[in-house]
Write an enzyme that holds these catalytic residues in place. Sequence first.
Site, PDB file in Angstrom:
ATOM      1  N   TYR A   1       0.849  -1.204   0.000  1.00 56.24           N
ATOM      2  CA  TYR A   1       0.000   0.000   0.000  1.00 56.24           C
ATOM      3  C   TYR A   1       0.882   1.251   0.000  1.00 56.24           C
ATOM      4  O   TYR A   1       0.688   2.154  -0.824  1.00 56.24           O
ATOM      5  CB  TYR A   1      -0.904  -0.023   1.236  1.00 56.24           C
ATOM      6  N   CYS A   2       1.838   1.315   0.910  1.00 55.02           N
ATOM      7  CA  CYS A   2       2.694   2.501   1.005  1.00 55.02           C
ATOM      8  C   CYS A   2       3.612   2.628  -0.205  1.00 55.02           C
ATOM      9  O   CYS A   2       3.901   3.739  -0.661  1.00 55.02           O
ATOM     10  CB  CYS A   2       3.516   2.464   2.293  1.00 55.02           C
ATOM     11  N   VAL A   3       4.071   1.504  -0.748  1.00 47.20           N
ATOM     12  CA  VAL A   3       4.885   1.553  -1.966  1.00 47.20           C
ATOM     13  C   VAL A   3       4.080   2.195  -3.089  1.00 47.20           C
ATOM     14  O   VAL A   3       4.581   3.049  -3.831  1.00 47.20           O
ATOM     15  CB  VAL A   3       5.354   0.147  -2.370  1.00 47.20           C
TER      16      VAL A   3
END
Length: 351
Positions: free
Chosen positions: A97-99
């Site tokens: 998700y953060c990537v």
Amino acid sequence: MSPVVLGKALRRSLQQVRYVVPVGFGAADGLTRAVYRQVEREFGMLAPPVALHSPAPEVMAAGWMILRETMIASWRASRAAKEVVASMVSVNNSCPYCVAVHGATLHGLLRDPTAQAISEGRVDDIADPELLAIATWVRTGVRPRTTALPPDQAAELVGVAVAFEYYNRVVNVFLDESPLPSHVPGRMRGTMMRFLSVLMRGPASRRHAAGASLDLLAARGPAPDAAWAAGAPHVADAFARAAATMGAAGERSVPEPVRRLVTAKLARWDGKPLGLSRGWVDEALAGLPPADRPAGRVALLTAFASHQLGQDDVDGFKRGGADDRRLVEVVAWSAFAAASSRLATISASYR
């Protein structure tokens, strides 16, 4: 689809938060509303990784503060350099998700293949020498010998790295792998990610005054280990206020034997994965009173293997009467403890 429509769709993605129900604007208290307004104004949308904390407003403010004052506040480091750190830490911690989110922001800022190279593990293909040095430092934990890291950016870049050691864990627990709503067809996902890049570029390109989030929480004296942030006093202040808030949340919601266990295990941890098996969790829990083991399981998995925490672990914890606030506080305390345990190593590797 326009960026405005995408922004509304992403706001609805709060419905995809697992295990807790985020507080809506209509039911929000004063602190929650203040955080929500700052997030939407400065991040470009009501980011689910922040809003998922809303059952515990003080913890949400603390999490937002360390993100805002390291990543968003304008100081010495460029936003692109900070997005490289966020993306690379997220790759290291297996937080897709953060990537995706920070890769989209980075692509919007640079409009080159840097974000894709990071997401695909091709760090050596980054063309910009300074960004290559920063990405190499985060990937390896070793300062590059060939290119100097900017000394005046140390506080910000170390701060971003520690903030994402925190956020990756929380996001892995509460969110799906993609920032896009689950109902978006596969054929539309590439297009929507490109629109997300456009949406994020505007706020990420603007200057944001340092220290603007600090009034959300009471002032604290400097932390004893704050020397790493001396070059950016707003970063040091944010971490001091956040640490006090997370500590108070731990005292409220994490049984004292669990806090002792997690703290002791973190003190011996080298930062490496503990393996695919969860046998280490059962072994560690054996020394806890039975009533504390469900909280201990959530805390240990959050700190050491957040991607392995699942529905059964949460159900076991909630069967003991835990509500959304307590779950958020246990996860947040554990994630912050793990991130803080990495601080000395990350800071030392930059020098």
